[in-house]
Design an enzyme around this catalytic site. Structure first.
Site, PDB file in Angstrom:
ATOM      1  N   GLU A   1       0.860  -1.190   0.000  1.00 40.05           N
ATOM      2  CA  GLU A   1       0.000   0.000   0.000  1.00 40.05           C
ATOM      3  C   GLU A   1       0.896   1.240   0.000  1.00 40.05           C
ATOM      4  OE1 GLU A   1      -3.240   1.034  -0.255  1.00 40.05           O
ATOM      5  OE2 GLU A   1      -2.389   3.012   0.082  1.00 40.05           O
ATOM      6  N   GLN A   2       0.600   2.153  -0.921  1.00 41.44           N
ATOM      7  CA  GLN A   2       1.448   3.339  -1.041  1.00 41.44           C
ATOM      8  C   GLN A   2       1.308   4.304   0.151  1.00 41.44           C
ATOM      9  OE1 GLN A   2       0.234   5.366  -4.618  1.00 41.44           O
ATOM     10  NE2 GLN A   2      -1.799   5.839  -3.855  1.00 41.44           N
TER      11      GLN A   2
ATOM     12  N   ARG B   1     -16.940   3.525   5.550  1.00 41.03           N
ATOM     13  CA  ARG B   1     -15.899   2.822   4.789  1.00 41.03           C
ATOM     14  C   ARG B   1     -14.789   2.329   5.716  1.00 41.03           C
ATOM     15  NH1 ARG B   1     -16.394   4.748  -0.539  1.00 41.03           N
ATOM     16  NH2 ARG B   1     -14.280   4.274  -1.093  1.00 41.03           N
TER      17      ARG B   1
ATOM     18  N   TYR C   1     -28.083   8.884   4.822  1.00 42.35           N
ATOM     19  CA  TYR C   1     -28.441   7.693   5.612  1.00 42.35           C
ATOM     20  C   TYR C   1     -27.559   7.622   6.851  1.00 42.35           C
ATOM     21  CZ  TYR C   1     -24.659   5.811   2.568  1.00 42.35           C
ATOM     22  OH  TYR C   1     -23.485   5.615   1.859  1.00 42.35           O
TER      23      TYR C   1
ATOM     24  N   ASP D   1     -11.793  -1.391  -8.715  1.00 45.25           N
ATOM     25  CA  ASP D   1     -11.806  -0.190  -9.559  1.00 45.25           C
ATOM     26  C   ASP D   1     -10.714  -0.219 -10.628  1.00 45.25           C
ATOM     27  OD1 ASP D   1     -13.965   0.879  -8.270  1.00 45.25           O
ATOM     28  OD2 ASP D   1     -12.941   2.664  -7.514  1.00 45.25           O
TER      29      ASP D   1
HETATM   30  C1  FAD Z   1     -18.872   9.323  -3.837  1.00 41.89           C
HETATM   31  C2  FAD Z   1     -18.675   7.822  -3.872  1.00 41.89           C
HETATM   32  C3  FAD Z   1     -19.609   6.996  -3.251  1.00 41.89           C
HETATM   33  C4  FAD Z   1     -19.472   5.599  -3.326  1.00 41.89           C
HETATM   34  N1  FAD Z   1     -20.391   4.806  -2.708  1.00 41.89           N
HETATM   35  C5  FAD Z   1     -20.284   3.456  -2.798  1.00 41.89           C
HETATM   36  C6  FAD Z   1     -21.247   2.599  -2.200  1.00 41.89           C
HETATM   37  O1  FAD Z   1     -22.208   3.066  -1.587  1.00 41.89           O
HETATM   38  N2  FAD Z   1     -21.074   1.243  -2.322  1.00 41.89           N
HETATM   39  C7  FAD Z   1     -20.013   0.698  -2.996  1.00 41.89           C
HETATM   40  O2  FAD Z   1     -19.897  -0.535  -3.080  1.00 41.89           O
HETATM   41  N3  FAD Z   1     -19.082   1.484  -3.574  1.00 41.89           N
HETATM   42  C8  FAD Z   1     -19.190   2.844  -3.507  1.00 41.89           C
HETATM   43  N4  FAD Z   1     -18.253   3.638  -4.086  1.00 41.89           N
HETATM   44  C9  FAD Z   1     -17.163   3.005  -4.862  1.00 41.89           C
HETATM   45  C10 FAD Z   1     -16.058   2.471  -3.993  1.00 41.89           C
HETATM   46  O3  FAD Z   1     -15.563   3.485  -3.185  1.00 41.89           O
HETATM   47  C11 FAD Z   1     -14.923   1.937  -4.859  1.00 41.89           C
HETATM   48  O4  FAD Z   1     -15.421   1.184  -5.930  1.00 41.89           O
HETATM   49  C12 FAD Z   1     -14.003   1.042  -4.018  1.00 41.89           C
HETATM   50  O5  FAD Z   1     -13.423   1.793  -2.987  1.00 41.89           O
HETATM   51  C13 FAD Z   1     -12.924   0.405  -4.908  1.00 41.89           C
HETATM   52  O6  FAD Z   1     -12.037  -0.300  -4.092  1.00 41.89           O
HETATM   53  P1  FAD Z   1     -10.592  -0.687  -4.647  1.00 41.89           P
HETATM   54  O7  FAD Z   1      -9.929  -1.401  -3.537  1.00 41.89           O
HETATM   55  O8  FAD Z   1     -10.741  -1.340  -5.974  1.00 41.89           O
HETATM   56  O9  FAD Z   1      -9.878   0.711  -4.941  1.00 41.89           O
HETATM   57  P2  FAD Z   1      -9.470   1.884  -3.931  1.00 41.89           P
HETATM   58  O10 FAD Z   1     -10.433   1.998  -2.816  1.00 41.89           O
HETATM   59  O11 FAD Z   1      -9.235   3.083  -4.780  1.00 41.89           O
HETATM   60  O12 FAD Z   1      -8.089   1.387  -3.326  1.00 41.89           O
HETATM   61  C14 FAD Z   1      -6.910   1.432  -4.054  1.00 41.89           C
HETATM   62  C15 FAD Z   1      -5.740   1.410  -3.079  1.00 41.89           C
HETATM   63  O13 FAD Z   1      -4.529   1.252  -3.816  1.00 41.89           O
HETATM   64  C16 FAD Z   1      -3.576   2.159  -3.343  1.00 41.89           C
HETATM   65  N5  FAD Z   1      -2.642   2.383  -4.453  1.00 41.89           N
HETATM   66  C17 FAD Z   1      -2.877   3.065  -5.600  1.00 41.89           C
HETATM   67  N6  FAD Z   1      -1.800   3.017  -6.406  1.00 41.89           N
HETATM   68  C18 FAD Z   1      -0.866   2.283  -5.755  1.00 41.89           C
HETATM   69  C19 FAD Z   1       0.447   1.858  -6.073  1.00 41.89           C
HETATM   70  N7  FAD Z   1       1.026   2.199  -7.237  1.00 41.89           N
HETATM   71  N8  FAD Z   1       1.136   1.122  -5.172  1.00 41.89           N
HETATM   72  C20 FAD Z   1       0.562   0.766  -3.979  1.00 41.89           C
HETATM   73  N9  FAD Z   1      -0.677   1.155  -3.620  1.00 41.89           N
HETATM   74  C21 FAD Z   1      -1.391   1.884  -4.498  1.00 41.89           C
HETATM   75  C22 FAD Z   1      -4.371   3.360  -2.907  1.00 41.89           C
HETATM   76  O14 FAD Z   1      -3.656   4.170  -1.970  1.00 41.89           O
HETATM   77  C23 FAD Z   1      -5.608   2.701  -2.293  1.00 41.89           C
HETATM   78  O15 FAD Z   1      -5.416   2.398  -0.933  1.00 41.89           O
HETATM   79  C24 FAD Z   1     -18.361   5.039  -4.012  1.00 41.89           C
HETATM   80  C25 FAD Z   1     -17.415   5.864  -4.620  1.00 41.89           C
HETATM   81  C26 FAD Z   1     -17.577   7.249  -4.546  1.00 41.89           C
HETATM   82  C27 FAD Z   1     -16.554   8.114  -5.213  1.00 41.89           C
END
Ligand code: FAD
Length: 393
Positions: free
Chosen positions: A37-38, A111, A220, A297
């Site tokens: 994790e960065q 979250r 909510y 994502d």
């Molecule tokens: C306004 C808003 C509301 C939302 N509401 C919901 C909801 O109600 N329900 C739901 O399911 N989803 C919701 N989402 C979507 C959800 O937040 C994301 O889809 C989810 O957090 C994706 O998780 P992830 O682990 O794929 O990516 P992220 O949460 O983006 O995590 C990526 C991680 O990788 C790290 N990282 C990045 N690059 C590097 C690198 N090169 N080296 C090491 N580490 C790195 C980052 O620091 C981060 O910790 C919402 C999003 C937004 C913007």
């Protein structure tokens, strides 16, 4: 054939909800992982997150459902109201009837709480190492192993690499190379209030969505009802890359000031907002290559209008672990099986999230049409409409 090497760990870039869920799902299958994790610590910023029955089904198989539910709030219903008139458009029960239909609950949580629950589970596993302040800058697939390069120049080898590095994934940039995410032109301002900061007559246990012209506002409760989550979304040309810039209240206010007092009075209570520039991407079919794959994502970023991005990341994690466990002798095939099982479901969610956004923000005749279409449905028809999503994965 890319063989798994039982001893070598999986390398996981990113310790968000997706990365930790992947590490934990693999560990449940006896497979070791190292999460890089960065950030200087493993933690989630931001506010609330909605959890559908689809994710509770997965959390149950991972043994995490009770931990996540312990801090969550269980809303009795989801309401959609017209932000200009206050009129109720639709009310969908999320209690017993909903549970009987989908076999799992609906929840809303902070979250940090769900991330914390998965983090704790990872910390309790001797198959997982969690390494913070470690940014993954590049990788090399060597055929029989994969090597990543960290920001300090260090190289680390593993049997496979899972890019869980979010919307701006650099693993995706290398693997897929489809440029930057698509900027939707929608901005989200988010805030969390303590329960006592919410005027008594405005506090409701439901998930409430106020649909307005080119705006919507959702609120909510969170954390067993102790907190109140607010998200205000509007269309804007203003664009700032990344997230978490402090929100300027007056920009947001321009878009909401003509709405009903239930909306404006809540917005007035908020002093500190955080801003998200909402982006997504076109769905793709191929996000794995050899010993490298993407998750969450990084693979299929979506707008949040179906509240499913994190739900999908957790679903991905469980499927990925199943496929790797099923083909321990051929990792490339396991990654392809994973992508094959996931791409249409996640593509549908990406596309439908856009459609829902259009519906929430509709004006004029389109808004009338929306009210007629969703307002005229029975509860059972509302459930049928979302069964493709909530009935999964
Ligand atoms: C306004 C808003 C509301 C939302 N509401 C919901 C909801 O109600 N329900 C739901 O399911 N989803 C919701 N989402 C979507 C959800 O937040 C994301 O889809 C989810 O957090 C994706 O998780 P992830 O682990 O794929 O990516 P992220 O949460 O983006 O995590 C990526 C991680 O990788 C790290 N990282 C990045 N690059 C590097 C690198 N090169 N080296 C090491 N580490 C790195 C980052 O620091 C981060 O910790 C919402 C999003 C937004 C913007």
């Amino acid at each position: 054939m890319a063989k798994t090497n039982g001893a070598a760990p999986f390398l996981i870039s990113g310790g968000g909800i997706g990365g930790l869920a992947a590490a934990y799902a693999l560990a449940r299958r006896g497979i070791a992982g190292r999460v890089f994790e960065q950030s200087s610590e493993f933690r989630e910023v931001g506010a609330g997150i909605q959890l559908g029955p689809n994710v509770f089904r997965v959390l149950e198989t991972l043994g995490l459902k009770e931990q996540v539910l312990a801090d969550a709030h269980r809303p009795p219903a989801q309401e959609m109201r017209d932000a200009l008139t206050g009129k109720l458009i639709t009310r969908i029960p999320l209690g017993e009837e909903f549970f009987n239909r989908f076999g799992q609950p609906y929840g809303v949580t902070h979250r940090a709480d769900i991330h914390g629950a998965i983090l704790k589970a990872c910390q309790g596993s001797n198959l997982i190492t969690l390494e913070n302040s470690r940014r993954v800058d590049g990788y090399e697939d060597r055929g029989d192993s994969v090597t990543i390069t960290l920001d300090n120049g260090e190289r680390v080898a593993g049997q496979g690499l899972i890019g869980c590095d979010g919307m701006w994934s650099n693993i995706r940039e290398r693997l897929v190379g489809d440029g930057k995410p698509r900027v939707s032109g929608h901005i989200a301002y988010r805030a969390v209030l303590k329960r006592e900061e919410v005027p008594k007559d405005l506090w409701t246990p439901d998930v409430t969505l106020w649909a307005g012209p080119r705006t919507h506002f959702v609120h909510y409760p969170l954390r067993r009802g102790e907190l109140y989550n607010l998200v205000a979304v509007f269309h804007s040309d203003h664009y700032e890359e990344g997230w978490n810039a402090e929100g300027a209240k007056d920009v947001m206010w321009q878009h909401f000031k003509m709405q009903v007092p239930q909306v404006t009075r809540l917005l007035e209570r908020i002093e500190t907002w955080r801003m998200w520039v909402l982006c997504d991407r076109e769905p793709i079919k191929e996000w794995s290559q050899g010993r490298v794959t993407l998750l969450g994502d990084a693979a299929h970023p979506m707008l949040q209008y179906l509240a499913q991005g994190a739900n999908m990341a957790i679903e991905d994690a469980a499927v990925l672990a199943d496929k790797v466990a099923a083909k321990p002798d051929d990792l490339a095939a396991a990654f392809r099986d994973y992508q094959q099982e996931r791409y249409l479901r996640t593509a549908r969610t990406q596309i439908m999230a856009r459609v829902y956004g259009e519906f929430y923000h509709a004006r004029g005749v389109t808004a009338e049409l929306r009210d007629m279409a969703v307002g005229g449905r029975t509860v059972e028809q509302s459930y049928d409409g979302i069964a493709w999503l909530y009935g999964g994965p």
